[in-house]
Write an enzyme that holds these catalytic residues in place. Structure first.
Site, PDB file in Angstrom:
ATOM      1  N   HIS A  33      -1.031   5.631  -2.206  1.00  0.00           N
ATOM      2  CA  HIS A  33      -0.747   4.226  -1.915  1.00  0.00           C
ATOM      3  C   HIS A  33       0.374   4.191  -0.881  1.00  0.00           C
ATOM      4  O   HIS A  33       1.448   4.779  -1.081  1.00  0.00           O
ATOM      5  CB  HIS A  33      -0.343   3.474  -3.182  1.00  0.00           C
ATOM      6  CG  HIS A  33      -0.118   2.008  -2.966  1.00  0.00           C
ATOM      7  ND1 HIS A  33      -1.154   1.096  -2.897  1.00  0.00           N
ATOM      8  CD2 HIS A  33       1.018   1.293  -2.768  1.00  0.00           C
ATOM      9  CE1 HIS A  33      -0.660  -0.111  -2.684  1.00  0.00           C
ATOM     10  NE2 HIS A  33       0.665  -0.028  -2.595  1.00  0.00           N
ATOM     11  N   HIS A  66      -1.368  -0.587   2.144  1.00  0.00           N
ATOM     12  CA  HIS A  66      -0.996  -1.945   1.731  1.00  0.00           C
ATOM     13  C   HIS A  66      -0.103  -2.547   2.803  1.00  0.00           C
ATOM     14  O   HIS A  66       1.059  -2.153   2.947  1.00  0.00           O
ATOM     15  CB  HIS A  66      -0.263  -1.829   0.372  1.00  0.00           C
ATOM     16  CG  HIS A  66       0.265  -3.115  -0.160  1.00  0.00           C
ATOM     17  ND1 HIS A  66       1.161  -3.158  -1.208  1.00  0.00           N
ATOM     18  CD2 HIS A  66       0.030  -4.414   0.186  1.00  0.00           C
ATOM     19  CE1 HIS A  66       1.457  -4.432  -1.484  1.00  0.00           C
ATOM     20  NE2 HIS A  66       0.798  -5.198  -0.652  1.00  0.00           N
ATOM     21  N   MET A  68       2.174  -5.192   4.195  1.00  0.00           N
ATOM     22  CA  MET A  68       3.031  -6.353   3.915  1.00  0.00           C
ATOM     23  C   MET A  68       3.602  -6.788   5.256  1.00  0.00           C
ATOM     24  O   MET A  68       4.786  -6.599   5.563  1.00  0.00           O
ATOM     25  CB  MET A  68       4.134  -5.956   2.915  1.00  0.00           C
ATOM     26  CG  MET A  68       3.587  -5.829   1.499  1.00  0.00           C
ATOM     27  SD  MET A  68       4.640  -4.826   0.445  1.00  0.00           S
ATOM     28  CE  MET A  68       3.981  -3.200   0.816  1.00  0.00           C
ATOM     29  N   ASP A 175       0.142  -3.458  -8.691  1.00  0.00           N
ATOM     30  CA  ASP A 175       1.174  -2.863  -7.840  1.00  0.00           C
ATOM     31  C   ASP A 175       2.543  -3.468  -8.148  1.00  0.00           C
ATOM     32  O   ASP A 175       2.788  -4.647  -7.874  1.00  0.00           O
ATOM     33  CB  ASP A 175       0.805  -3.103  -6.375  1.00  0.00           C
ATOM     34  CG  ASP A 175       1.712  -2.349  -5.420  1.00  0.00           C
ATOM     35  OD1 ASP A 175       2.538  -1.529  -5.882  1.00  0.00           O
ATOM     36  OD2 ASP A 175       1.586  -2.578  -4.198  1.00  0.00           O
ATOM     37  N   GLY A 197       5.287   3.863  -8.037  1.00  0.00           N
ATOM     38  CA  GLY A 197       6.205   4.514  -7.113  1.00  0.00           C
ATOM     39  C   GLY A 197       7.373   5.134  -7.835  1.00  0.00           C
ATOM     40  O   GLY A 197       7.410   6.349  -8.089  1.00  0.00           O
TER      41      GLY A 197
HETATM   42  C1  DX5 Z   1       6.229  -3.147  -3.453  1.00  0.00           C
HETATM   43  C2  DX5 Z   1       5.196  -2.125  -3.053  1.00  0.00           C
HETATM   44  C3  DX5 Z   1       4.839  -1.197  -4.136  1.00  0.00           C
HETATM   45  C4  DX5 Z   1       5.975  -0.303  -4.557  1.00  0.00           C
HETATM   46  C5  DX5 Z   1       5.819  -0.060  -6.013  1.00  0.00           C
HETATM   47  O1  DX5 Z   1       6.410  -4.058  -2.444  1.00  0.00           O
HETATM   48  O2  DX5 Z   1       4.020  -2.763  -2.648  1.00  0.00           O
HETATM   49  O3  DX5 Z   1       3.694  -0.421  -3.826  1.00  0.00           O
HETATM   50  O4  DX5 Z   1       6.000   0.916  -3.875  1.00  0.00           O
HETATM   51  O5  DX5 Z   1       6.957   0.567  -6.452  1.00  0.00           O
HETATM   52  P1  DX5 Z   1       7.334   0.624  -7.979  1.00  0.00           P
HETATM   53  O6  DX5 Z   1       6.216   1.329  -8.702  1.00  0.00           O
HETATM   54  O7  DX5 Z   1       8.612   1.398  -7.979  1.00  0.00           O
HETATM   55  O8  DX5 Z   1       7.492  -0.796  -8.460  1.00  0.00           O
HETATM   56 ZN    ZN Z   2       2.109  -1.542  -2.475  1.00  0.00          ZN
END
Ligand code: DX5
Ligand code: ZN
Length: 216
Positions: A33, A66, A68, A175, A197
């Site tokens: 991811h 992903h 953003m 996520d 993550g």
């Molecule tokens: C947040 C990201 C996630 C992030 C998740 O904006 O899209 O993919 O890496 O991280 P954790 O698992 O630490 O919440």
């Molecule tokens: Zn993400």
């Protein structure tokens, strides 16, 4: 279908991505991811195509990218070239979502749409048949290591019902804040893909943590 696990490299060691790629390759993880943040759509900047391109040859699993970012349409081809296999855009960042999804498909990638915690699932009713992956954000996007938002369970159930009633093959991805505290319950509600993550890379043995998420 058994659920999938996608470690988020946002929490990996950026000074040694090669080592973390090897770790993911040799683990029970199903996808990478990969979080791209532009500092405009979300209040943080992560990385872009050059990093994706650099780690692509080191990886043996699909790249779930992903975005953003605002105006994702401008970069669809570039992300394909960099190595994206799935391209997820934010519902809130797309004025012409249907057109964006067609462009992602035409570029040869699986389509993903992410919903922020405040965005209701029913807004995808008329595009669901075009979407391979719905990414339900269980934190506000922008940072790793935030707390899981409990309302997500309700959204998973509602989305699952919509997928069943429309008979699509759409996967439900979760996520943000995923850990052993919520993973099993998410899968029970209908989640197909767990992104994690900080829970993975902040643990003592990331490969073992990935296995724990895979074998709930
Ligand atoms: C947040 C990201 C996630 C992030 C998740 O904006 O899209 O993919 O890496 O991280 P954790 O698992 O630490 O919440
Ligand atoms: Zn993400």
């Amino acid at each position: 279908m058994a659920h999938l696990v996608a470690p988020s490299i946002l929490s990996a060691d950026f000074s040694n991505l090669q080592a973390d790629c090897a770790l993911i390759n040799n683990s029970d993880a199903d996808w990478y991811h990969i979080d791209v943040m532009d500092g405009v759509y979300v209040p943080n900047i992560s990385f872009g195509m050059p990093i994706i391109k650099a780690i692509k040859p080191l990886s043996t699993k699909p790249f779930d990218v992903h975005l953003m970012i605002v105006e994702p349409d401008r970069y669809i081809e570039d992300f394909k070239k960099a190595g994206a296999d799935h391209l997820t855009v934010h519902y809130e960042a797309c004025t012409h979502l249907h057109r964006t999804l067609q462009a992602i498909k035409e570029a040869g990638m699986k389509t993903g749409v992410a919903l922020n915690p405040h965005t209701p699932v029913h807004l995808l009713k008329d595009t669901l048949s075009e979407i391979d992956i719905v990414c339900l954000m269980s934190v506000n996007p922008g940072f790793g290591g935030q707390s899981f938002i409990e309302n997500t369970y309700r959204k998973v159930s509602e989305l699952k019902e919509m997928i069943i009633s429309q008979n699509t093959n759409t996967l439900i991805e979760i996520d943000g804040g995923v850990s052993d505290k919520n993973a099993a319950k998410l899968v029970e509600h209908g989640a197909d893909v767990l992104v994690a993550g900080s829970f993975v890379f902040g643990s003592e043995n990331p490969a073992q943590t990935i296995s724990r998420l895979k074998n709930l």
